[in-house]
Design a protein around this motif. Sequence first.
Motif, short mmCIF file in Angstrom:
data_model
loop_
_atom_site.label_atom_id
_atom_site.label_comp_id
_atom_site.label_asym_id
_atom_site.label_seq_id
_atom_site.Cartn_x
_atom_site.Cartn_y
_atom_site.Cartn_z
N VAL A 1 -6.58 -1.23 -6.70
CA VAL A 1 -7.23 -1.38 -5.39
C VAL A 1 -6.56 -2.43 -4.52
O VAL A 1 -6.02 -3.42 -5.01
CB VAL A 1 -8.74 -1.71 -5.53
CG1 VAL A 1 -9.49 -0.58 -6.22
CG2 VAL A 1 -8.97 -3.03 -6.25
N ALA A 2 -6.65 -2.19 -3.20
CA ALA A 2 -6.26 -3.19 -2.20
C ALA A 2 -7.52 -3.50 -1.40
O ALA A 2 -8.21 -2.58 -0.94
CB ALA A 2 -5.17 -2.63 -1.30
N ALA B 1 -5.41 -5.49 -8.58
CA ALA B 1 -5.99 -5.62 -7.24
C ALA B 1 -5.15 -6.56 -6.40
O ALA B 1 -4.64 -7.56 -6.90
CB ALA B 1 -7.42 -6.16 -7.34
N ILE B 2 -5.03 -6.23 -5.11
CA ILE B 2 -4.42 -7.18 -4.17
C ILE B 2 -5.40 -7.41 -3.02
O ILE B 2 -6.21 -6.53 -2.69
CB ILE B 2 -3.06 -6.70 -3.60
CG1 ILE B 2 -3.18 -5.30 -2.95
CG2 ILE B 2 -1.99 -6.71 -4.67
CD1 ILE B 2 -1.96 -4.93 -2.10
N PHE B 3 -5.32 -8.59 -2.46
CA PHE B 3 -6.08 -8.90 -1.25
C PHE B 3 -5.11 -8.89 -0.08
O PHE B 3 -4.03 -9.49 -0.17
CB PHE B 3 -6.75 -10.27 -1.39
CG PHE B 3 -7.08 -10.92 -0.08
CD1 PHE B 3 -7.99 -10.32 0.80
CD2 PHE B 3 -6.47 -12.12 0.30
CE1 PHE B 3 -8.28 -10.91 2.03
CE2 PHE B 3 -6.77 -12.70 1.53
CZ PHE B 3 -7.67 -12.10 2.39
N VAL B 4 -5.48 -8.21 1.00
CA VAL B 4 -4.65 -8.23 2.21
C VAL B 4 -5.54 -8.70 3.36
O VAL B 4 -6.50 -8.00 3.72
CB VAL B 4 -4.08 -6.83 2.55
CG1 VAL B 4 -3.03 -6.94 3.65
CG2 VAL B 4 -3.50 -6.15 1.32
N ASP C 1 -0.32 -2.98 9.12
CA ASP C 1 0.38 -3.86 8.17
C ASP C 1 -0.29 -3.83 6.80
O ASP C 1 0.38 -3.91 5.77
CB ASP C 1 0.41 -5.30 8.71
CG ASP C 1 1.28 -5.41 9.97
OD1 ASP C 1 1.99 -4.44 10.29
OD2 ASP C 1 1.22 -6.46 10.63
N ALA C 2 -1.61 -3.74 6.78
CA ALA C 2 -2.34 -3.73 5.49
C ALA C 2 -2.03 -2.44 4.71
O ALA C 2 -1.83 -2.47 3.50
CB ALA C 2 -3.84 -3.86 5.75
N VAL C 3 -1.97 -1.33 5.42
CA VAL C 3 -1.62 -0.06 4.76
C VAL C 3 -0.19 -0.15 4.22
O VAL C 3 0.08 0.23 3.08
CB VAL C 3 -1.80 1.14 5.72
CG1 VAL C 3 -1.24 2.42 5.12
CG2 VAL C 3 -3.28 1.32 6.08
N ALA C 4 0.71 -0.71 5.04
CA ALA C 4 2.11 -0.84 4.60
C ALA C 4 2.20 -1.73 3.36
O ALA C 4 2.96 -1.44 2.42
CB ALA C 4 2.96 -1.41 5.74
N ALA C 5 1.41 -2.81 3.33
CA ALA C 5 1.42 -3.72 2.17
C ALA C 5 0.94 -3.00 0.91
O ALA C 5 1.46 -3.22 -0.19
CB ALA C 5 0.54 -4.94 2.45
#
Length: 269
Positions: A33-34, A57-60, A72-76
């Motif tokens: 998950v992001a 999991a990553i936090f953006v 940018d969040a989708v790209a990350a």
Amino acid sequence: MGRMEGKVAFLTGGGAGIANATAKAFVREGAKVALFELNAETGEKAAAEIRAAGGEAIFVKTDVTQDESVRDAVAATITEYGRLDVIMNCAGGALQEDVPVHRMDLDVWQRTIALNLLHPFLCCRHAIPHMIEAGGGSIINFASHLGLKGSEKPAYAASKGGIMSFTQTLAAQYAEYGIRANAIAPGAVRTERAIKRWENKEWLLAENPTPAARARMALQKLYPFSIGEPEDIAAIAVFLGSDESRMITGSTIAADGGRSSYIKVQPLE
Ligand SMILES: NC(=O)c1ccc[n+]([C@@H]2O[C@H](COP(=O)([O-])OP(=O)(O)OC[C@H]3O[C@@H](n4cnc5c(N)ncnc54)[C@H](O)[C@@H]3O)[C@@H](O)[C@H]2O)c1
């Protein structure tokens, strides 16, 4: 094998409430998950908790009302995980200043629509090309029982009514790409934000539920205070995010203990 094994999901508002509980449920079912969250402290903490429990999991840090921030969040997410299968557009809520129309500030209307309706559009706009590339996916939007009919909060009700029709349009337009779109319309759910909003409500503070509290839901035995738990909603989101729901698209599931369809009847003999 988990019900979402191998899937990559992003959840907006993952630092708290329903999205936070759902992120944990997705990971338990095998997803990565992001978390797209505005609040860096809660977002980072939520992702760290998932990682500490052995999940991915990553936090953006994201402001979901801003096009470039969502882009940018989708790209990350793609950089980190290489694909996108499930998106849950969950950040949302009503403002205290959402008052009858002739007294409402223009800014209140615009901020409410931006958070609850523009944000899912922005997430879909940037995520759908990747879901097409993945060969399909599942979009989960958030409505409310207050969007199923009018409410005392005009901007919030309009935004949540709008998201249901947007969901149906997404379902029709992207079915040929294997992308499904559904919405969940919760009733009252025990999140920190909701509790703050209710803290002066006598019916909630009482040790035993008052008749007024009980009367708000049909499923009174299960929910004596007429309030659901974030995990109740997370379970529905797992179903919608997994292939178990592959026949369902364009639907809004009312998750409100029967509140929206409840007509008081005498108990059965
Ligand atoms: N809790 C309820 O009783 C209830 C009832 C009906 C519908 N809903 C809907 O369910 C969804 C989740 O509600 P909840 O109670 O879990 O919310 P919540 O307030 O507990 O969590 C929302 C999260 O979104 C984040 N957020 C707010 N603005 C953001 C932005 N611009 N960009 C990124 N993140 C942002 C917040 O920081 C927070 O972490 C919402 O869409 C809400 O309208 C909730």
